[in-house]
Motif scaffolding. Structure first.
Motif, PDB file in Angstrom:
ATOM      1  N   PHE A  46       0.842  -1.198   0.000  1.00 17.32           N
ATOM      2  CA  PHE A  46       0.000   0.000   0.000  1.00 17.32           C
ATOM      3  C   PHE A  46       0.878   1.249   0.000  1.00 17.32           C
ATOM      4  O   PHE A  46       0.638   2.186  -0.764  1.00 17.32           O
ATOM      5  CB  PHE A  46      -0.935   0.009   1.214  1.00 17.32           C
ATOM      6  CG  PHE A  46      -2.218  -0.752   1.019  1.00 17.32           C
ATOM      7  CD1 PHE A  46      -3.438  -0.106   0.987  1.00 17.32           C
ATOM      8  CD2 PHE A  46      -2.213  -2.129   0.879  1.00 17.32           C
ATOM      9  CE1 PHE A  46      -4.630  -0.799   0.815  1.00 17.32           C
ATOM     10  CE2 PHE A  46      -3.393  -2.842   0.715  1.00 17.32           C
ATOM     11  CZ  PHE A  46      -4.600  -2.173   0.670  1.00 17.32           C
ATOM     12  N   ARG A  47       1.880   1.273   0.865  1.00 20.53           N
ATOM     13  CA  ARG A  47       2.780   2.432   0.917  1.00 20.53           C
ATOM     14  C   ARG A  47       3.592   2.555  -0.360  1.00 20.53           C
ATOM     15  O   ARG A  47       3.758   3.652  -0.895  1.00 20.53           O
ATOM     16  CB  ARG A  47       3.733   2.311   2.105  1.00 20.53           C
ATOM     17  CG  ARG A  47       3.062   2.508   3.424  1.00 20.53           C
ATOM     18  CD  ARG A  47       4.048   2.285   4.555  1.00 20.53           C
ATOM     19  NE  ARG A  47       3.380   2.391   5.831  1.00 20.53           N
ATOM     20  CZ  ARG A  47       3.669   1.654   6.880  1.00 20.53           C
ATOM     21  NH1 ARG A  47       4.632   0.762   6.812  1.00 20.53           N
ATOM     22  NH2 ARG A  47       3.017   1.810   7.998  1.00 20.53           N
ATOM     23  N   GLY A  48       4.112   1.446  -0.836  1.00 21.71           N
ATOM     24  CA  GLY A  48       4.960   1.478  -2.019  1.00 21.71           C
ATOM     25  C   GLY A  48       4.247   2.019  -3.240  1.00 21.71           C
ATOM     26  O   GLY A  48       4.779   2.872  -3.956  1.00 21.71           O
ATOM     27  N   VAL A  49       3.049   1.534  -3.506  1.00 21.83           N
ATOM     28  CA  VAL A  49       2.318   1.986  -4.695  1.00 21.83           C
ATOM     29  C   VAL A  49       1.881   3.443  -4.541  1.00 21.83           C
ATOM     30  O   VAL A  49       1.900   4.210  -5.514  1.00 21.83           O
ATOM     31  CB  VAL A  49       1.127   1.052  -5.023  1.00 21.83           C
ATOM     32  CG1 VAL A  49      -0.054   1.268  -4.096  1.00 21.83           C
ATOM     33  CG2 VAL A  49       0.723   1.207  -6.474  1.00 21.83           C
ATOM     34  N   THR A  50       1.527   3.847  -3.346  1.00 28.79           N
ATOM     35  CA  THR A  50       1.127   5.241  -3.125  1.00 28.79           C
ATOM     36  C   THR A  50       2.314   6.177  -3.309  1.00 28.79           C
ATOM     37  O   THR A  50       2.196   7.217  -3.970  1.00 28.79           O
ATOM     38  CB  THR A  50       0.510   5.414  -1.724  1.00 28.79           C
ATOM     39  OG1 THR A  50      -0.616   4.531  -1.604  1.00 28.79           O
ATOM     40  CG2 THR A  50       0.061   6.840  -1.488  1.00 28.79           C
ATOM     41  N   LEU A  51       3.454   5.820  -2.739  1.00 27.17           N
ATOM     42  CA  LEU A  51       4.657   6.634  -2.923  1.00 27.17           C
ATOM     43  C   LEU A  51       5.052   6.707  -4.392  1.00 27.17           C
ATOM     44  O   LEU A  51       5.444   7.766  -4.892  1.00 27.17           O
ATOM     45  CB  LEU A  51       5.812   6.071  -2.097  1.00 27.17           C
ATOM     46  CG  LEU A  51       5.728   6.298  -0.596  1.00 27.17           C
ATOM     47  CD1 LEU A  51       6.728   5.404   0.142  1.00 27.17           C
ATOM     48  CD2 LEU A  51       5.980   7.763  -0.270  1.00 27.17           C
ATOM     49  N   ALA A  52       4.936   5.587  -5.107  1.00 31.93           N
ATOM     50  CA  ALA A  52       5.283   5.576  -6.529  1.00 31.93           C
ATOM     51  C   ALA A  52       4.384   6.529  -7.309  1.00 31.93           C
ATOM     52  O   ALA A  52       4.857   7.275  -8.169  1.00 31.93           O
ATOM     53  CB  ALA A  52       5.175   4.162  -7.091  1.00 31.93           C
ATOM     54  N   PRO A  79     -10.271 -11.352   1.067  1.00 32.79           N
ATOM     55  CA  PRO A  79     -10.977 -10.623   0.009  1.00 32.79           C
ATOM     56  C   PRO A  79     -11.059  -9.123   0.308  1.00 32.79           C
ATOM     57  O   PRO A  79     -10.973  -8.299  -0.597  1.00 32.79           O
ATOM     58  CB  PRO A  79     -12.370 -11.262  -0.012  1.00 32.79           C
ATOM     59  CG  PRO A  79     -12.142 -12.642   0.519  1.00 32.79           C
ATOM     60  CD  PRO A  79     -11.055 -12.496   1.549  1.00 32.79           C
ATOM     61  N   PHE A  80     -11.202  -8.783   1.577  1.00 38.64           N
ATOM     62  CA  PHE A  80     -11.262  -7.372   1.961  1.00 38.64           C
ATOM     63  C   PHE A  80      -9.948  -6.671   1.638  1.00 38.64           C
ATOM     64  O   PHE A  80      -9.944  -5.542   1.135  1.00 38.64           O
ATOM     65  CB  PHE A  80     -11.584  -7.236   3.456  1.00 38.64           C
ATOM     66  CG  PHE A  80     -11.620  -5.811   3.913  1.00 38.64           C
ATOM     67  CD1 PHE A  80     -12.727  -5.013   3.645  1.00 38.64           C
ATOM     68  CD2 PHE A  80     -10.554  -5.261   4.589  1.00 38.64           C
ATOM     69  CE1 PHE A  80     -12.759  -3.687   4.041  1.00 38.64           C
ATOM     70  CE2 PHE A  80     -10.575  -3.938   5.006  1.00 38.64           C
ATOM     71  CZ  PHE A  80     -11.685  -3.152   4.726  1.00 38.64           C
ATOM     72  N   PHE A  85      -7.020  -2.944  -1.810  1.00 40.16           N
ATOM     73  CA  PHE A  85      -5.890  -2.601  -2.660  1.00 40.16           C
ATOM     74  C   PHE A  85      -6.376  -2.177  -4.047  1.00 40.16           C
ATOM     75  O   PHE A  85      -5.891  -1.182  -4.599  1.00 40.16           O
ATOM     76  CB  PHE A  85      -4.907  -3.761  -2.762  1.00 40.16           C
ATOM     77  CG  PHE A  85      -3.623  -3.387  -3.448  1.00 40.16           C
ATOM     78  CD1 PHE A  85      -2.704  -2.562  -2.821  1.00 40.16           C
ATOM     79  CD2 PHE A  85      -3.348  -3.842  -4.717  1.00 40.16           C
ATOM     80  CE1 PHE A  85      -1.527  -2.192  -3.446  1.00 40.16           C
ATOM     81  CE2 PHE A  85      -2.172  -3.487  -5.363  1.00 40.16           C
ATOM     82  CZ  PHE A  85      -1.260  -2.655  -4.726  1.00 40.16           C
ATOM     83  N   LEU A  86      -7.337  -2.901  -4.595  1.00 36.93           N
ATOM     84  CA  LEU A  86      -7.891  -2.529  -5.901  1.00 36.93           C
ATOM     85  C   LEU A  86      -8.570  -1.161  -5.849  1.00 36.93           C
ATOM     86  O   LEU A  86      -8.465  -0.366  -6.790  1.00 36.93           O
ATOM     87  CB  LEU A  86      -8.865  -3.596  -6.396  1.00 36.93           C
ATOM     88  CG  LEU A  86      -8.236  -4.950  -6.733  1.00 36.93           C
ATOM     89  CD1 LEU A  86      -9.315  -5.969  -7.046  1.00 36.93           C
ATOM     90  CD2 LEU A  86      -7.232  -4.826  -7.872  1.00 36.93           C
ATOM     91  N   GLN A  87      -9.218  -0.881  -4.749  1.00 38.07           N
ATOM     92  CA  GLN A  87      -9.856   0.430  -4.581  1.00 38.07           C
ATOM     93  C   GLN A  87      -8.787   1.524  -4.503  1.00 38.07           C
ATOM     94  O   GLN A  87      -8.949   2.602  -5.094  1.00 38.07           O
ATOM     95  CB  GLN A  87     -10.722   0.434  -3.325  1.00 38.07           C
ATOM     96  CG  GLN A  87     -11.529   1.701  -3.158  1.00 38.07           C
ATOM     97  CD  GLN A  87     -12.464   1.617  -1.969  1.00 38.07           C
ATOM     98  OE1 GLN A  87     -12.346   0.743  -1.115  1.00 38.07           O
ATOM     99  NE2 GLN A  87     -13.400   2.534  -1.905  1.00 38.07           N
ATOM    100  N   LEU A  88      -7.700   1.258  -3.801  1.00 37.99           N
ATOM    101  CA  LEU A  88      -6.601   2.220  -3.734  1.00 37.99           C
ATOM    102  C   LEU A  88      -6.019   2.452  -5.129  1.00 37.99           C
ATOM    103  O   LEU A  88      -5.762   3.596  -5.518  1.00 37.99           O
ATOM    104  CB  LEU A  88      -5.502   1.733  -2.784  1.00 37.99           C
ATOM    105  CG  LEU A  88      -4.235   2.593  -2.761  1.00 37.99           C
ATOM    106  CD1 LEU A  88      -4.525   4.001  -2.246  1.00 37.99           C
ATOM    107  CD2 LEU A  88      -3.155   1.914  -1.927  1.00 37.99           C
TER     108      LEU A  88
END
Length: 97
Positions: A46-52, A79-80, A85-88
């Motif tokens: 979550f952090r990695g993709v957001t920072l990218a 599933p949650f 992650f898909l929503q992010l």
């Protein structure tokens, strides 16, 4: 004494470097599929993709795919967690520059 020696010799310098978001993003991107030993996998991706997305837009599509593949490969993902992650990703994909 060992902890003090570590922080004085390495830790404080590393933390000073990591408060710069671009440096933090680079550290995450350089590791890609290899999470930091002290990081929870879910928090890591979550952090990695957001920072990218925010600090490395040029490599975001590649890193986004790597993080997504890692989520898909990881066993035990609820599933949650996958849906979150898909929503992010959807949010980040539509984030204005």
């Amino acid at each position: 004494m060992a902890a003090e020696k570590f922080f004085v010799g390495y830790g404080f310098r590393w933390m000073d470097e990591m408060i710069i978001p671009e440096n933090l993003e680079k550290a995450f991107a350089d590791r890609k599929e290899k999470v930091f030993r002290t990081q929870n996998f879910v928090y890591y991706v979550f952090r990695g993709v957001t920072l990218a997305r925010i600090y490395n837009l040029g490599d975001y599509p590649l890193l986004r795919n790597i993080y997504l593949q890692e989520i898909k490969k990881k066993t035990g993902m609820t599933p949650f967690t996958i849906a979150s992650f898909l929503q992010l990703l959807d949010y980040l994909d539509h984030l204005e520059d």
